[in-house]
Design a protein around this motif. Structure first.
Motif, mmCIF file in Angstrom:
data_model
loop_
_atom_site.group_PDB
_atom_site.id
_atom_site.type_symbol
_atom_site.label_atom_id
_atom_site.label_comp_id
_atom_site.label_asym_id
_atom_site.label_seq_id
_atom_site.Cartn_x
_atom_site.Cartn_y
_atom_site.Cartn_z
ATOM 1 N N HIS A 99 26.056 -31.119 -30.656
ATOM 2 C CA HIS A 99 25.341 -30.506 -29.536
ATOM 3 C C HIS A 99 24.367 -31.505 -28.904
ATOM 4 C CE1 HIS A 99 21.963 -27.501 -28.320
ATOM 5 N NE2 HIS A 99 22.703 -27.780 -27.269
ATOM 6 N N LEU A 184 23.491 -27.248 -21.625
ATOM 7 C CA LEU A 184 24.714 -28.000 -21.356
ATOM 8 C C LEU A 184 25.366 -27.529 -20.058
ATOM 9 C CD1 LEU A 184 26.189 -27.731 -24.955
ATOM 10 C CD2 LEU A 184 25.564 -29.897 -23.846
ATOM 11 N N THR A 211 24.511 -23.075 -22.468
ATOM 12 C CA THR A 211 25.356 -23.773 -21.506
ATOM 13 C C THR A 211 25.501 -22.957 -20.226
ATOM 14 O OG1 THR A 211 27.526 -24.811 -21.160
ATOM 15 C CG2 THR A 211 27.494 -22.757 -22.438
#
Length: 320
Positions: A99, A184, A211
């Motif tokens: 990650h 993300l 994300t």
């Protein structure tokens, strides 16, 4: 472009592959945990496995016990060599390393992040009883709980001396780590075991908030190391296909074992040669056993040591 060393191992080169699958090991793990994965991947995917310092062929190098330092080093070594799109995968501690690594990559390089056996960032809360502060018995109890073969390896005194510092280091790294607020921009897939004692499956759902891309959770039968039995299912979500060969059958033949032993010992032994006389020791036994555990096969070290030949090992492992 050539694979960067010493940080990456590529067990089957595929220069024409269009995608790199970059894999990060779990706490106490090493690159060899992914040695058998290429047999399950299509020809257009080349697997790279990150090798953390302080283990296997990097055993003499200092361990790294902070996430920031580890990720800085991996990014510096690996990112310049990424000449194709990348799918990033990590299991357990490796999921968090993956990650943080993906957050640091230049835009457009990572296609997706695949996390395994790890809660989402919002659910990564500090535990009351930190494993890295426990005594040896406490560490072994945690390994027993999680499964995956770590406890069995700790039963061997020489292996225990090698493994304890590494395992303690990695637990310290992940137990001190706190995810930041960065988000993300890639799709995230989460894989979890339904009976993982370290996390409820639904705690992976908070990866969705980490994300702006899509999020999907896959829950599999099994515990923390469900991968031993569900590897093909996980590979399928990465774009994998039917295995190229029956890799388990080949791995445990005399010829398959000769290939593995030759990589570790630097010699290609005869089927009935005594492997200890050729340089086998506890550390090298551990390096070999990680490959067999990837197939879900574990044989006590004492049994292997009593019959240290390729012929005998082939019978023991096939039966296992």
């Amino acid at each position: 472009m050539s694979v960067p060393t010493p940080w990456v191992r590529c067990f089957r080169r595929r220069p024409a592959a269009s995608t790199i699958l970059l894999c990060f090991p779990h706490a106490g793990g090493a690159a060899s945990a992914y040695r058998d994965w290429p047999a399950h991947l299509p020809a257009d995917v080349e697997l790279w496995a990150v090798q953390y310092p302080g283990r296997e062929d990097r055993i003499a190098e200092p361990l790294i016990d902070t996430m920031a330092e580890l990720v800085d080093a991996v990014v510096k070594a690996v990112e310049p060599a990424l000449d194709r799109p990348v799918v990033v995968f990590g299991h357990s501690m490796g999921a968090s390393v993956a990650h943080e690594f993906t957050l640091r990559l230049r835009p457009g390089v990572a296609r997706r992040l695949v996390v395994s056996a790890r809660p989402g960032p919002a659910d990564q809360r500090p535990r009351a009883d930190l494993v890295h502060l426990r005594d040896e018995a406490g560490v072994r109890a945690e390994l027993d709980l999680l499964g995956g073969g770590g406890a069995a390896a700790m039963a061997d005194p020489q292996l225990r001396d090698l493994l304890l510092p590494m395992i303690g280091n990695d637990f310290a790294l992940i137990e001190r780590y706190r995810p930041g607020p960065a988000v993300l921009g890639v799709d995230v897939l989460a894989h979890v075991g339904a009976d993982d004692p370290s996390m409820p499956p639904e705690s992976a759902d908070s990866w969705a908030a980490a994300t702006t891309g899509s999020f999907t959770r896959h829950t599999h039968p099994g515990g923390h190391f469900y991968l031993a039995d569900r590897l093909a299912d996980v590979i399928a979500t990465l774009g994998g296909s039917t295995p190229e060969v029956n890799h388990m059958s080949e791995a445990f033949t005399v010829e398959g074992l000769r290939e593995a032993v030759a990589e570790v010992l630097g010699v290609s032994p005869d089927p009935d040669a005594n492997l200890f006389e050729l340089g086998l020791d506890s550390m090298r036994m551990m390096m070999l056993s990680v490959r067999w555990q990837a197939h879900g096969v574990e044989v006590p070290f004492a049994d292997l040591a009593e019959q240290p030949t390729l012929s005998a090992w082939s019978k023991l492992l096939t039966a296992g």
